[in-house]
Design a protein around this motif. Structure first.
Motif, PDB file in Angstrom:
ATOM      1  N   MET A 198      44.722  50.285 100.704  1.00  0.00           N
ATOM      2  CA  MET A 198      44.799  49.384 101.854  1.00  0.00           C
ATOM      3  C   MET A 198      44.211  50.069 103.088  1.00  0.00           C
ATOM      4  O   MET A 198      44.148  51.298 103.165  1.00  0.00           O
ATOM      5  N   ALA A 199      43.765  49.245 104.025  1.00  0.00           N
ATOM      6  CA  ALA A 199      43.222  49.782 105.270  1.00  0.00           C
ATOM      7  C   ALA A 199      44.362  50.333 106.129  1.00  0.00           C
ATOM      8  O   ALA A 199      45.484  49.821 106.113  1.00  0.00           O
ATOM      9  N   LEU A 200      44.056  51.403 106.865  1.00  0.00           N
ATOM     10  CA  LEU A 200      45.083  51.975 107.740  1.00  0.00           C
ATOM     11  C   LEU A 200      45.449  50.999 108.848  1.00  0.00           C
ATOM     12  O   LEU A 200      44.581  50.309 109.391  1.00  0.00           O
ATOM     13  N   PRO A 201      46.744  50.931 109.211  1.00  0.00           N
ATOM     14  CA  PRO A 201      47.156  50.072 110.323  1.00  0.00           C
ATOM     15  C   PRO A 201      46.592  50.595 111.640  1.00  0.00           C
ATOM     16  O   PRO A 201      46.029  51.692 111.718  1.00  0.00           O
ATOM     17  N   SER A 202      46.799  49.827 112.688  1.00  0.00           N
ATOM     18  CA  SER A 202      46.348  50.207 114.020  1.00  0.00           C
ATOM     19  C   SER A 202      47.004  51.525 114.443  1.00  0.00           C
ATOM     20  O   SER A 202      48.207  51.721 114.270  1.00  0.00           O
ATOM     21  N   LEU A 203      46.202  52.437 115.017  1.00  0.00           N
ATOM     22  CA  LEU A 203      46.738  53.694 115.518  1.00  0.00           C
ATOM     23  C   LEU A 203      47.753  53.446 116.628  1.00  0.00           C
ATOM     24  O   LEU A 203      48.757  54.149 116.727  1.00  0.00           O
ATOM     25  N   ASN A 204      47.494  52.432 117.466  1.00  0.00           N
ATOM     26  CA  ASN A 204      48.436  52.114 118.545  1.00  0.00           C
ATOM     27  C   ASN A 204      49.800  51.729 117.980  1.00  0.00           C
ATOM     28  O   ASN A 204      50.841  52.106 118.522  1.00  0.00           O
ATOM     29  N   GLY A 205      49.785  50.972 116.888  1.00  0.00           N
ATOM     30  CA  GLY A 205      51.050  50.586 116.276  1.00  0.00           C
ATOM     31  C   GLY A 205      51.792  51.775 115.712  1.00  0.00           C
ATOM     32  O   GLY A 205      53.018  51.893 115.866  1.00  0.00           O
ATOM     33  N   MET A 206      51.058  52.688 115.065  1.00  0.00           N
ATOM     34  CA  MET A 206      51.704  53.873 114.496  1.00  0.00           C
ATOM     35  C   MET A 206      52.261  54.768 115.592  1.00  0.00           C
ATOM     36  O   MET A 206      53.365  55.312 115.465  1.00  0.00           O
ATOM     37  N   ARG A 207      51.528  54.935 116.697  1.00  0.00           N
ATOM     38  CA  ARG A 207      52.019  55.761 117.811  1.00  0.00           C
ATOM     39  C   ARG A 207      53.261  55.151 118.431  1.00  0.00           C
ATOM     40  O   ARG A 207      54.230  55.853 118.753  1.00  0.00           O
ATOM     41  N   ALA A 208      53.249  53.826 118.621  1.00  0.00           N
ATOM     42  CA  ALA A 208      54.396  53.147 119.229  1.00  0.00           C
ATOM     43  C   ALA A 208      55.623  53.271 118.339  1.00  0.00           C
ATOM     44  O   ALA A 208      56.734  53.583 118.818  1.00  0.00           O
ATOM     45  N   PHE A 209      55.450  53.051 117.037  1.00  0.00           N
ATOM     46  CA  PHE A 209      56.578  53.142 116.112  1.00  0.00           C
ATOM     47  C   PHE A 209      57.109  54.561 116.032  1.00  0.00           C
ATOM     48  O   PHE A 209      58.332  54.786 116.101  1.00  0.00           O
ATOM     49  N   GLU A 210      56.234  55.549 115.912  1.00  0.00           N
ATOM     50  CA  GLU A 210      56.675  56.940 115.796  1.00  0.00           C
ATOM     51  C   GLU A 210      57.463  57.367 117.025  1.00  0.00           C
ATOM     52  O   GLU A 210      58.513  58.010 116.912  1.00  0.00           O
ATOM     53  N   ALA A 211      56.980  57.019 118.216  1.00  0.00           N
ATOM     54  CA  ALA A 211      57.669  57.403 119.452  1.00  0.00           C
ATOM     55  C   ALA A 211      59.029  56.719 119.548  1.00  0.00           C
ATOM     56  O   ALA A 211      60.025  57.346 119.920  1.00  0.00           O
ATOM     57  N   ALA A 212      59.099  55.427 119.217  1.00  0.00           N
ATOM     58  CA  ALA A 212      60.365  54.694 119.295  1.00  0.00           C
ATOM     59  C   ALA A 212      61.375  55.253 118.297  1.00  0.00           C
ATOM     60  O   ALA A 212      62.566  55.397 118.617  1.00  0.00           O
ATOM     61  N   ALA A 213      60.915  55.587 117.087  1.00  0.00           N
ATOM     62  CA  ALA A 213      61.824  56.135 116.077  1.00  0.00           C
ATOM     63  C   ALA A 213      62.303  57.529 116.476  1.00  0.00           C
ATOM     64  O   ALA A 213      63.477  57.871 116.313  1.00  0.00           O
ATOM     65  N   ARG A 214      61.392  58.340 116.986  1.00  0.00           N
ATOM     66  CA  ARG A 214      61.746  59.713 117.376  1.00  0.00           C
ATOM     67  C   ARG A 214      62.682  59.739 118.569  1.00  0.00           C
ATOM     68  O   ARG A 214      63.628  60.541 118.621  1.00  0.00           O
ATOM     69  N   LEU A 215      62.437  58.888 119.548  1.00  0.00           N
ATOM     70  CA  LEU A 215      63.243  58.874 120.766  1.00  0.00           C
ATOM     71  C   LEU A 215      64.455  57.966 120.658  1.00  0.00           C
ATOM     72  O   LEU A 215      65.367  58.044 121.486  1.00  0.00           O
ATOM     73  N   GLY A 216      64.465  57.099 119.644  1.00  0.00           N
ATOM     74  CA  GLY A 216      65.583  56.185 119.468  1.00  0.00           C
ATOM     75  C   GLY A 216      65.659  55.107 120.524  1.00  0.00           C
ATOM     76  O   GLY A 216      66.727  54.538 120.774  1.00  0.00           O
ATOM     77  N   SER A 217      64.521  54.806 121.152  1.00  0.00           N
ATOM     78  CA  SER A 217      64.536  53.861 122.276  1.00  0.00           C
ATOM     79  C   SER A 217      63.145  53.291 122.511  1.00  0.00           C
ATOM     80  O   SER A 217      62.169  54.041 122.594  1.00  0.00           O
ATOM     81  N   ILE A 218      63.073  51.967 122.630  1.00  0.00           N
ATOM     82  CA  ILE A 218      61.819  51.308 122.995  1.00  0.00           C
ATOM     83  C   ILE A 218      61.424  51.705 124.415  1.00  0.00           C
ATOM     84  O   ILE A 218      60.252  51.985 124.713  1.00  0.00           O
ATOM     85  N   LYS A 219      62.415  51.744 125.311  1.00  0.00           N
ATOM     86  CA  LYS A 219      62.160  52.076 126.714  1.00  0.00           C
ATOM     87  C   LYS A 219      61.594  53.483 126.857  1.00  0.00           C
ATOM     88  O   LYS A 219      60.609  53.710 127.576  1.00  0.00           O
ATOM     89  N   ASP A 220      62.215  54.464 126.163  1.00  0.00           N
ATOM     90  CA  ASP A 220      61.747  55.844 126.264  1.00  0.00           C
ATOM     91  C   ASP A 220      60.362  56.001 125.650  1.00  0.00           C
ATOM     92  O   ASP A 220      59.536  56.778 126.143  1.00  0.00           O
ATOM     93  N   ALA A 221      60.110  55.279 124.562  1.00  0.00           N
ATOM     94  CA  ALA A 221      58.783  55.319 123.956  1.00  0.00           C
ATOM     95  C   ALA A 221      57.737  54.772 124.923  1.00  0.00           C
ATOM     96  O   ALA A 221      56.630  55.300 125.028  1.00  0.00           O
ATOM     97  N   ALA A 222      58.100  53.712 125.646  1.00  0.00           N
ATOM     98  CA  ALA A 222      57.172  53.133 126.620  1.00  0.00           C
ATOM     99  C   ALA A 222      56.857  54.130 127.730  1.00  0.00           C
ATOM    100  O   ALA A 222      55.706  54.257 128.162  1.00  0.00           O
ATOM    101  N   GLU A 223      57.867  54.864 128.198  1.00  0.00           N
ATOM    102  CA  GLU A 223      57.642  55.859 129.244  1.00  0.00           C
ATOM    103  C   GLU A 223      56.740  56.976 128.742  1.00  0.00           C
ATOM    104  O   GLU A 223      55.839  57.433 129.448  1.00  0.00           O
ATOM    105  N   GLU A 224      56.963  57.433 127.517  1.00  0.00           N
ATOM    106  CA  GLU A 224      56.159  58.533 126.985  1.00  0.00           C
ATOM    107  C   GLU A 224      54.703  58.122 126.802  1.00  0.00           C
ATOM    108  O   GLU A 224      53.789  58.912 127.068  1.00  0.00           O
ATOM    109  N   LEU A 225      54.482  56.900 126.350  1.00  0.00           N
ATOM    110  CA  LEU A 225      53.117  56.450 126.058  1.00  0.00           C
ATOM    111  C   LEU A 225      52.473  55.701 127.223  1.00  0.00           C
ATOM    112  O   LEU A 225      51.351  55.204 127.100  1.00  0.00           O
ATOM    113  N   HIS A 226      53.218  55.608 128.347  1.00  0.00           N
ATOM    114  CA  HIS A 226      52.702  54.948 129.551  1.00  0.00           C
ATOM    115  C   HIS A 226      52.324  53.486 129.268  1.00  0.00           C
ATOM    116  O   HIS A 226      51.253  53.001 129.656  1.00  0.00           O
TER     117      HIS A 226
END
Length: 300
Positions: A1-29
């Motif tokens: 299969m084709a790789l998913p969007s890099l933006n989606g993978m970065r957003a998911f990884e940050a949210a899972a690691r930080l445990g927060s959508i808000k914190d992931a948004a701050e980290e990724l601006h």
């Protein structure tokens, strides 16, 4: 299969690691809604949910946890490779290495500040920029206090909050004796922000009537320590607040009993620092100082 969007993978990884959508948004601006959209698009691409969603809470599924760990390792490898290449243009020896550190005021003022001269002697090429406020994502390293249940996988526990009563030596010989923890309620107790810490500590010592004769509530740990040193009352201090004053004899611990509060001092490392010069030196030095603190204060 084709790789998913890099933006989606970065957003998911940050949210899972930080445990927060808000914190992931701050980290990724990005905005929280943008993070959510990226994650939803990734889930559609993969054909399954990656989070179990509750009220203001997200928890990775079993497959989501595996995917997040794998992505974290991959992104970390990318960061390190990028930093290695960016530093290959010339040797860093002799250059000033700036490290931005966020530190909770109590730890900085009552414990870390007096240890910084030793770090500067050991590493004169490292320039520290230390602040007591700001967003964690804007600093290379952040030393923060947090409740255990709020501490996500992005935080590394440095030391649990271990509390013990402390007071000026003069109170030991005062008119109100301190023979057992039950005698504490006959003294003026100094609270930090709220009274629950004292109430919990006294109950753990079997004291049923936890209402003190008088009390003061303060929100500045440095002021609390000064009040205790000046004989104004008895404070419930964590070991980092009290260590230096106990060793100097300005404060004493009237009872050996100590109890762990469900909070601690944690270290947050910004994902993008990779092999940034100086950061590893400060982090290794900090961990060594914390281990020495635990040894001196007999903390397991």
């Amino acid at each position: 299969m084709a790789l998913p969007s890099l933006n989606g993978m970065r957003a998911f990884e940050a949210a899972a690691r930080l445990g927060s959508i808000k914190d992931a948004a701050e980290e990724l601006h990005l905005t929280p809604s943008a993070i959510s959209r990226h994650i939803r698009a990734l889930e559609r691409n993969l054909g399954q949910d990656l989070f179990e969603r509750g009220f203001r809470q997200i928890t990775p599924t079993i497959r989501g946890s595996y995917y997040a760990r794998s992505l974290s390792e991959a992104f970390e490898a990318i960061w390190r490779a990028t930093d290695d290449v960016s530093l290959a243009d010339g040797p860093s020896h002799g250059r000033t290495q700036r490290v931005r550190v966020l530190c909770v005021p109590a730890v900085l003022n009552l414990w870390l500040a007096d240890r910084l001269p030793n770090f500067r002697r050991l590493h004169p090429a490292v320039e520290l920029e230390i602040s007591t406020s700001g967003k964690r994502a804007n600093f290379d390293l952040a030393i923060v206090d947090e409740f255990v249940y709020k501490a996500g996988p992005a935080l590394t526990l440095l030391i649990p909050l271990v509390l013990t009563p402390v007071c000026a030596p003069s109170l030991l010989d005062g008119p109100v004796p301190l023979r057992s923890p039950a005698d504490l309620v006959n003294h003026h107790l100094i609270h930090e922000c709220e009274s629950m810490r004292w109430k919990r500590w006294l109950e753990q010592e079997g004291v049923l009537d936890t209402t003190p004769k008088s009390s003061t509530t303060l929100d500045d740990c440095t002021l609390i320590m000064r009040e205790a040193i000046n004989g104004a009352g008895i404070a419930l201090a964590d070991t980092m607040m009290a260590q230096d004053f106990l060793q100097q004899g300005k404060l004493v611990a009237p009872f050996p009993a100590r109890h762990t509060y469900p909070a601690g001092i944690y270290l947050h490392q910004r994902r993008s620092i990779g092999n940034k010069p100086g950061t590893g030196l400060f982090q290794d030095w900090l961990l060594s100082e914390v281990e020495d603190h635990k040894r001196v204060m007999a903390i397991a």
